[in-house]
Design an enzyme around this catalytic site. Structure first.
Site, PDB file in Angstrom:
ATOM      1  N   SER A  49      52.357  65.935  10.750  1.00  0.00           N
ATOM      2  CA  SER A  49      53.768  66.440  10.852  1.00  0.00           C
ATOM      3  C   SER A  49      53.974  65.998  12.155  1.00  0.00           C
ATOM      4  CB  SER A  49      53.268  68.002  10.660  1.00  0.00           C
ATOM      5  OG  SER A  49      54.415  68.754  11.106  1.00  0.00           O
ATOM      6  N   LYS A 102      55.571  63.903   7.598  1.00  0.00           N
ATOM      7  CA  LYS A 102      56.705  64.947   7.601  1.00  0.00           C
ATOM      8  C   LYS A 102      57.138  65.116   9.070  1.00  0.00           C
ATOM      9  CE  LYS A 102      55.541  70.076   8.130  1.00  0.00           C
ATOM     10  NZ  LYS A 102      54.642  71.244   7.621  1.00  0.00           N
ATOM     11  N   LYS A 137      60.054  67.503  11.351  1.00  0.00           N
ATOM     12  CA  LYS A 137      60.877  68.806  11.581  1.00  0.00           C
ATOM     13  C   LYS A 137      62.299  68.324  11.753  1.00  0.00           C
ATOM     14  CE  LYS A 137      57.216  71.560  12.095  1.00  0.00           C
ATOM     15  NZ  LYS A 137      57.041  72.516  11.122  1.00  0.00           N
ATOM     16  N   ASP A 186      60.546  69.447   7.282  1.00  0.00           N
ATOM     17  CA  ASP A 186      60.539  70.711   7.254  1.00  0.00           C
ATOM     18  C   ASP A 186      61.427  71.515   8.494  1.00  0.00           C
ATOM     19  OD1 ASP A 186      59.466  73.365   7.535  1.00  0.00           O
ATOM     20  OD2 ASP A 186      57.345  72.587   8.239  1.00  0.00           O
ATOM     21  N   GLU A 212      61.001  71.351   3.046  1.00  0.00           N
ATOM     22  CA  GLU A 212      59.878  72.608   3.290  1.00  0.00           C
ATOM     23  C   GLU A 212      60.980  73.826   4.000  1.00  0.00           C
ATOM     24  OE1 GLU A 212      56.454  71.687   5.501  1.00  0.00           O
ATOM     25  OE2 GLU A 212      55.959  73.724   5.696  1.00  0.00           O
ATOM     26  N   ASP A 242      56.994  77.515   2.506  1.00  0.00           N
ATOM     27  CA  ASP A 242      56.036  77.636   3.479  1.00  0.00           C
ATOM     28  C   ASP A 242      56.004  79.150   3.857  1.00  0.00           C
ATOM     29  OD1 ASP A 242      54.372  78.057   5.920  1.00  0.00           O
ATOM     30  OD2 ASP A 242      55.135  76.279   7.040  1.00  0.00           O
ATOM     31  N   LYS A 302      48.872  78.208   3.475  1.00  0.00           N
ATOM     32  CA  LYS A 302      48.116  78.064   4.733  1.00  0.00           C
ATOM     33  C   LYS A 302      47.280  79.403   4.629  1.00  0.00           C
ATOM     34  CE  LYS A 302      51.785  76.119   7.706  1.00  0.00           C
ATOM     35  NZ  LYS A 302      52.833  76.453   8.661  1.00  0.00           N
ATOM     36  N   GLY A 328      49.414  73.217   8.048  1.00  0.00           N
ATOM     37  CA  GLY A 328      48.463  73.186   9.391  1.00  0.00           C
ATOM     38  C   GLY A 328      49.446  74.259  10.265  1.00  0.00           C
TER      39      GLY A 328
END
Ligand code: OSB
Ligand code: MG
Length: 368
Positions: free
Chosen positions: A136, A162, A164, A189, A214, A239, A263, A291
């Site tokens: 990520s 991934k 952001k 995400d 996400e 998430d 998670k 994570g």
């Protein structure tokens, strides 16, 4: 099993590189570690994934310490237990505070695995000998910087990238990545940075063949996620919205999500994480392990969980050295060509480096 002693430590570890999300930037990681001792002397470790400030959810390092000290530790100390699944039953009268609960529960699972002479992965019922992982990447200063990083991680073999996103750092970023990396599994995400009114913008992401998007919308909103999913080709993965197997069922039944990020801390521990895994498996929903920039201890728990069969998509559990100059476990977690070998020794499978733990400890308290 009977836990007779617990030590809580507050650690501060410097991240190798700052990590930026739609909310803000981290340079250090402040977190709690929990060491539990059984009456037979076996020691187990758990990590709280609550951050220093309540941006990801409502919990913080300090609220976790309060919940542990004033409620959870008194409930658990000196209780006779046969299985770690009993911890969540014991904690059921306490509402939410899932990350605090998970911190103790993880240590109890570690003790149970050692006492039954098996790896944490086997104790959970996991069969994989190696797990597939992705990485990520936080928001960068420029698209060129991001492309350079993605190139580096793709060359290291990570199985999925991934990135952001947030308003202003989204469509052009994803378009460029797809152009430069036509064959790489890429996802975005948003950490809740958008609203349903942004649907037209989010629909543009459908052109880039992303594995998923996400948590685009609010953490407490599965209604608008269901509306948005009907408008998008790209699968939505929740998430922040999923705290329990009941949340998972409702989101799946409503059509708010096609994939779930599990998670351990967010859902209150390994027992609930496994229930969500089992529900999703029975309902054809693939899962992956998220994570929280964990130290080696939380990372080891993530590795063990990911060995369950419905963890089909690569998770965010990257190598220790992607986060830390020096981790607090030996050996460190290493992803080679996108795979982590699952340790087979009893318990979490990595030795806790007590000197390193001491080096990063800024506060400590013992309970018995
Ligand atoms: O939303 O998955 C997230 C990091 C901190 C808080 C939330 C998230 C993340 C990540 C990084 O995406 C995961 C990791 O590398 O540990
Ligand atoms: Mg996320």
């Amino acid at each position: 099993m009977k836990i007779t002693d617990i030590t809580i430590r507050h650690l501060k570890m410097k991240l190798k590189a700052p990590f930026t999300t739609s909310f803000g930037t981290f340079t250090d990681k402040d977190f709690l570690l929990l060491e539990a001792r059984d009456e037979d002397g076996t020691i187990g470790w758990g990590e709280s994934v609550a951050f220093h400030s309540p941006w990801y959810n409502e919990e913080t390092l300090q609220t976790n310490w309060h919940m542990l000290e004033d409620f959870l530790i008194p409930l658990l100390l000196n209780k006779e237990m046969n299985h770690p699944d009993e911890v969540s039953e014991l904690f059921a009268p306490i509402r939410k505070n899932n990350m605090a609960k998970s911190t103790i529960e993880g240590a109890v699972w570690d003790i149970y695995a050692q006492q039954t002479n098996q790896s944490l992965a086997s104790a959970l019922g996991g069969k994989k000998e190696k797990i597939e992982v992705g990485i990520s990447i936080g928001i960068q200063k420029s698209i060129d910087d991001l492309v350079a990083l993605v190139d580096e991680y793709v060359n290291e073999g990570y199985k999925r990238i991934k990135v952001k996103i947030k308003p202003g750092w989204d469509v052009e970023v994803m378009r460029t990545l797809r152009e430069k990396f036509p064959d790489v599994a890429i996802m975005a995400d948003a950490n809740s940075a958008y609203r349903l009114e942004d649907a037209e913008l989010l629909k543009k992401l459908d052109g880039f063949n992303l594995t998923m998007i996400e948590q685009p919308l609010a953490s407490d909103d599965i209604i608008d996620h269901a509306k948005l999913q009907k408008m998008l080709k790209t699968p939505i993965c929740l998430d922040e919205s999923i705290h329990s197997v009941e949340d998972a069922r409702k989101a799946v039944e409503l059509g708010s999500t096609k994939i779930i990020n599990i998670k351990i801390g967010r859902v209150g521990g390994l027992t609930e994480a496994r229930k969500i895994h089992d529900y999703c498996k029975a309902n054809g929903i693939p899962v992956w392990c998220g994570g929280m920039l964990e130290s080696g201890i939380g990372r080891a728990h993530n590795v063990a969980l990911t060995t369950l069969s419905n963890f089909i998509l690569p998770g965010d559990t990257a190598s220790s050295n992607r986060y830390w100059e020096k981790d607090i476990i030996l050996p460190e977690v290493v992803a080679e060509n996108g795979y982590i070998q699952v340790p087979q020794t009893a318990g979490i499978g990595y030795e806790v480096d007590l000197d390193a733990v001491d080096e990063f400890t800024v506060a400590k308290k013992h309970y018995k």
